[in-house]
Scaffold this active site. Structure first.
Site, PDB file in Angstrom:
ATOM      1  N   GLU A  90       1.062  -1.055  -0.207  1.00 20.80           N
ATOM      2  CA  GLU A  90      -0.054  -0.059   0.222  1.00 20.80           C
ATOM      3  C   GLU A  90       0.913   1.207   0.115  1.00 20.80           C
ATOM      4  OE1 GLU A  90      -4.091  -0.972   2.428  1.00 20.80           O
ATOM      5  OE2 GLU A  90      -2.351  -1.486   3.616  1.00 20.80           O
TER       6      GLU A  90
ATOM      7  N   ASP B 113     -16.001  -4.213  -0.566  1.00 23.95           N
ATOM      8  CA  ASP B 113     -15.808  -4.002   0.664  1.00 23.95           C
ATOM      9  C   ASP B 113     -16.804  -3.714   1.880  1.00 23.95           C
ATOM     10  OD1 ASP B 113     -13.223  -3.497   0.013  1.00 23.95           O
ATOM     11  OD2 ASP B 113     -13.345  -1.349  -0.591  1.00 23.95           O
TER      12      ASP B 113
END
Length: 247
Positions: free
Chosen positions: A8, A128
């Site tokens: 990330e 998500d």
């Protein structure tokens, strides 16, 4: 099952987020490009990169991501802020193996289906989940969709897979986290990639035996050295089927 070691990126650094809080990243003092090379050297078939700055439209990790794609030696699955056709196709042209799309799917489902049609097996749907609903805009906005209805809406599209994230994974019990993943895996014909469930190599072993789980993203656990990538890859490999011995 495919292990996707994950980077990330925020402000050019490798970070991890807790429950999606962009303002409070945990910074890992490692070089992103060298880390990507290490994934390939350990035997990974794929890697995953999330551009966190692209979610907010701040910062620019483009050159860094291009270098990772160009030099990693394994294909890159790229996510973060893909809300237009142009950006998706730009990164496919730059060599990204797959593009991960979430918010676009909620707001422009027909566009996602069209992109999947023209780029078969290169578009991944991101789902998500928080308190029973699909979240968009980098986990900041609750949609009206249940995850089951959301994944079913794209069953006809030639997607490369569906990434399922339980946003409560950091605070939920292990069985609960796997329940969300396994439940959604039963509602789609697409292969499911789990995210947010691996804290140890034992978690990889558990995921391996859930039907329709094709892979898992591992980020924080690798950065914190709670999981050894080579060991996780070995656990994820299919075991040889027993063969009968004939006299």
């Amino acid at each position: 099952m495919i292990i996707y070691p994950t980077i990330e990126l925020k402000d050019g650094k490798c970070v991890s987020l807790t429950r999606g809080r962009l303002a409070e990243p945990e910074i890992w003092h490692i070089d992103p490009v060298e880390t990507a090379h290490g994934f390939a050297e350990a035997g990974a078939q794929w890697m995953h990169v999330t551009d966190l700055d692209a979610l907010t439209g701040e910062g620019d990790n483009n050159e860094l991501i291009e270098e990772i794609i160009r030099t990693a030696g394994i294909p890159v699955q790229l996510g973060g802020g893909f809300r237009s056709r142009d950006r998706v196709e730009q990164w496919i042209d730059k060599g990204a193996g797959r593009i991960v799309v979430g918010t676009m799917a909620a707001h422009e489902p027909d566009l996602l289906r069209e992109l999947a049609k023209y780029h078969p097996d290169q578009i991944v749907l991101s789902v998500d989940v928080y308190q029973g609903h699909v979240m968009t805009d980098g986990w900041r906005t609750a949609s009206a969709f249940t995850p089951e209805d959301f994944v079913r809406a794209f069953d006809g599209a030639p997607l490369a897979g569906v990434i399922v994230t339980d946003i409560d994974a950091d605070i939920a019990e292990q069985d609960g986290r796997l329940g969300v993943i396994s439940g959604l895996a039963a509602h789609t014909r697409h292969p499911v990639i789990a995210r947010g469930t691996v804290r140890s190599t034992d978690d990889v072993a558990r995921l391996k035996y859930i039907p329709n789980i094709s892979g898992t993203l591992i980020g924080r656990a690798l950065m914190a050295r709670d999981v050894d990538l080579a060991e996780a890859l070995a656990v994820a490999r299919p075991e040889p089927e027993p063969t009968a011995t004939f006299q």
